[in-house]
Scaffold this active site. Structure first.
Site, PDB file in Angstrom:
ATOM      1  N   ASP A   1       0.333  -3.130  12.223  1.00 58.02           N
ATOM      2  CA  ASP A   1       0.805  -3.504  10.883  1.00 58.02           C
ATOM      3  C   ASP A   1       1.167  -4.989  10.874  1.00 58.02           C
ATOM      4  O   ASP A   1       2.153  -5.406  11.481  1.00 58.02           O
ATOM      5  CB  ASP A   1       2.020  -2.646  10.509  1.00 58.02           C
ATOM      6  CG  ASP A   1       2.406  -2.845   9.053  1.00 58.02           C
ATOM      7  OD1 ASP A   1       2.660  -4.006   8.654  1.00 58.02           O
ATOM      8  OD2 ASP A   1       2.435  -1.852   8.313  1.00 58.02           O
TER       9      ASP A   1
ATOM     10  N   THR B   1      -1.106   7.470  -0.721  1.00 61.92           N
ATOM     11  CA  THR B   1      -2.401   7.355  -1.419  1.00 61.92           C
ATOM     12  C   THR B   1      -3.233   6.185  -0.908  1.00 61.92           C
ATOM     13  O   THR B   1      -4.431   6.111  -1.184  1.00 61.92           O
ATOM     14  CB  THR B   1      -2.161   7.119  -2.922  1.00 61.92           C
ATOM     15  OG1 THR B   1      -1.521   5.844  -3.075  1.00 61.92           O
ATOM     16  CG2 THR B   1      -1.281   8.203  -3.525  1.00 61.92           C
TER      17      THR B   1
ATOM     18  N   ARG C   1       0.842  -1.197   0.000  1.00 66.21           N
ATOM     19  CA  ARG C   1       0.000   0.000   0.000  1.00 66.21           C
ATOM     20  C   ARG C   1       0.870   1.236   0.000  1.00 66.21           C
ATOM     21  O   ARG C   1       1.706   1.385   0.885  1.00 66.21           O
ATOM     22  CB  ARG C   1      -0.836   0.006   1.284  1.00 66.21           C
ATOM     23  CG  ARG C   1      -2.233  -0.280   1.069  1.00 66.21           C
ATOM     24  CD  ARG C   1      -3.100  -0.190   2.273  1.00 66.21           C
ATOM     25  NE  ARG C   1      -2.571   0.278   3.533  1.00 66.21           N
ATOM     26  CZ  ARG C   1      -3.341   0.626   4.544  1.00 66.21           C
ATOM     27  NH1 ARG C   1      -4.650   0.580   4.417  1.00 66.21           N
ATOM     28  NH2 ARG C   1      -2.844   1.010   5.684  1.00 66.21           N
TER      29      ARG C   1
ATOM     30  N   ASP D   1       4.716  -5.967   9.481  1.00 67.66           N
ATOM     31  CA  ASP D   1       5.796  -5.621  10.413  1.00 67.66           C
ATOM     32  C   ASP D   1       5.800  -6.554  11.612  1.00 67.66           C
ATOM     33  O   ASP D   1       6.867  -6.940  12.118  1.00 67.66           O
ATOM     34  CB  ASP D   1       5.631  -4.168  10.892  1.00 67.66           C
ATOM     35  CG  ASP D   1       6.088  -3.172   9.840  1.00 67.66           C
ATOM     36  OD1 ASP D   1       6.830  -3.568   8.923  1.00 67.66           O
ATOM     37  OD2 ASP D   1       5.688  -1.997   9.936  1.00 67.66           O
TER      38      ASP D   1
HETATM   39  C1  PRP Z   1      -1.212  -4.783   4.477  1.00 67.69           C
HETATM   40  C2  PRP Z   1      -2.046  -6.033   4.560  1.00 67.69           C
HETATM   41  C3  PRP Z   1      -2.858  -5.953   3.315  1.00 67.69           C
HETATM   42  C4  PRP Z   1      -3.074  -4.485   3.147  1.00 67.69           C
HETATM   43  C5  PRP Z   1      -4.474  -4.166   3.580  1.00 67.69           C
HETATM   44  O1  PRP Z   1      -0.139  -4.937   3.619  1.00 67.69           O
HETATM   45  O2  PRP Z   1      -1.275  -7.195   4.662  1.00 67.69           O
HETATM   46  O3  PRP Z   1      -2.226  -6.497   2.175  1.00 67.69           O
HETATM   47  O4  PRP Z   1      -2.138  -3.821   4.002  1.00 67.69           O
HETATM   48  O5  PRP Z   1      -4.740  -2.832   3.345  1.00 67.69           O
HETATM   49  P1  PRP Z   1      -5.816  -2.366   2.281  1.00 67.69           P
HETATM   50  O6  PRP Z   1      -7.032  -3.218   2.494  1.00 67.69           O
HETATM   51  O7  PRP Z   1      -6.044  -0.938   2.637  1.00 67.69           O
HETATM   52  O8  PRP Z   1      -5.236  -2.522   0.908  1.00 67.69           O
HETATM   53  P2  PRP Z   1       0.937  -3.768   3.398  1.00 67.69           P
HETATM   54  O9  PRP Z   1       0.543  -2.901   2.260  1.00 67.69           O
HETATM   55  O10 PRP Z   1       1.202  -3.091   4.707  1.00 67.69           O
HETATM   56  O11 PRP Z   1       2.203  -4.561   2.895  1.00 67.69           O
HETATM   57  P3  PRP Z   1       3.073  -5.677   3.648  1.00 67.69           P
HETATM   58  O12 PRP Z   1       2.209  -6.886   3.830  1.00 67.69           O
HETATM   59  O13 PRP Z   1       4.172  -5.915   2.677  1.00 67.69           O
HETATM   60  O14 PRP Z   1       3.542  -5.106   4.953  1.00 67.69           O
HETATM   61  N1  URA Z   2      -2.513  -3.153   6.955  1.00 71.73           N
HETATM   62  C1  URA Z   2      -2.151  -3.614   8.181  1.00 71.73           C
HETATM   63  O1  URA Z   2      -1.194  -4.376   8.304  1.00 71.73           O
HETATM   64  N2  URA Z   2      -2.878  -3.230   9.237  1.00 71.73           N
HETATM   65  C2  URA Z   2      -3.927  -2.399   9.133  1.00 71.73           C
HETATM   66  O2  URA Z   2      -4.562  -2.088  10.158  1.00 71.73           O
HETATM   67  C3  URA Z   2      -4.273  -1.923   7.856  1.00 71.73           C
HETATM   68  C4  URA Z   2      -3.555  -2.340   6.786  1.00 71.73           C
END
Ligand code: PRP
Ligand code: URA
Length: 209
Positions: free
Chosen positions: A200, A108, A104, A203
């Site tokens: 997160d 944005t 994400r 993380d």
């Molecule tokens: C997180 C999560 C989803 C997304 C959800 O991933 O694992 O994929 O956010 O958010 P959304 O519904 O608003 O799209 P992130 O983008 O943080 O990436 P990561 O898993 O690599 O940390």
């Molecule tokens: N992605 C995450 O990992 N946590 C949230 O709460 C939203 C998006």
């Protein structure tokens, strides 16, 4: 309109309470994500078709049922979805696994694609997309769109925690996709994080913060 199923099984809810806790460390967090995925997999595969089979026990003939050779694939959305793969594969040892890399954009909140690798016969498989978090829904909507573009017809979405905004986004964009969650939380905050959520997920699984 797609269905939303909330898994309120006591074991799932118990594990989720530990997962949400800000003091839960990386090792336990990772283990819990995997265990919850396993329990959710059990529920989400409830509609798999069975076929009759006869086996010989040491005592006689038993008329049993086996899963009818349904072609399935599990597709995690990287990174955090990776944490759910082991649990799914434990339950379905022969399942194929595809990967979609999305993150994400922090400004944005739009999903950015960086990886897409599927089993060659993915168009013939039913797919369960896994990701611990469904927040704005941008990542899940994009992932499902990419899968449909390569010919996948039957898709389920499995998230541990969802926000109402994400559920609505998926239902609006993909009304044919059923959604399985362990919890439907309250809302998103101004940074697009699920409240109360668990923070997160990526993380916390990979220890990157
Ligand atoms: C997180 C999560 C989803 C997304 C959800 O991933 O694992 O994929 O956010 O958010 P959304 O519904 O608003 O799209 P992130 O983008 O943080 O990436 P990561 O898993 O690599 O940390
Ligand atoms: N992605 C995450 O990992 N946590 C949230 O709460 C939203 C998006």
């Amino acid at each position: 309109m797609s269905k939303v199923m909330i898994f309120d099984h006591p074991l799932i809810q118990h594990k989720l309470s530990i997962l949400r806790d800000k003091d839960t460390g990386v090792k336990q967090f990772r283990e819990l994500v995997s265990e919850i995925a396993k329990l959710m997999c059990f529920e989400a595969t409830r509609d798999l078709p069975l076929e009759p089979v006869t086996v010989m026990t040491p005592v006689g003939e038993a008329h049993c049922k086996r899963v009818a050779g349904k072609k399935l694939a599990v597709v995690p959305i990287l990174r955090a979805g990776l944490g759910m793969v082991d649990g799914m594969v434990d339950m379905m040892p022969n399942v194929k696994v595809g990967h979609i890399g999305l993150f994400r954009d922090p400004e944005t909140l739009e999903p950015v694609k960086y990886y897409f690798k599927m089993p060659p016969d993915i168009a013939e498989r039913d797919v369960i997309v896994v990701d611990p978090m469904l927040a704005t829904g941008g990542s899940a909507v994009a992932a499902i769109t990419f899968l449909k573009e390569v010919g996948v017809k039957h898709i389920k979405l499995m998230d541990i925690i969802a926000a109402p905004e994400g559920v609505k986004a998926v239902q609006d964009a993909h009304p044919d996709v059923d959604i399985y969650v362990a919890a439907l939380d309250d809302h998103l905050n101004e940074h697009g994080y699920i409240v109360p959520g668990l923070g997160d997920a990526g993380d916390r699984i990979f220890g990157t913060k």
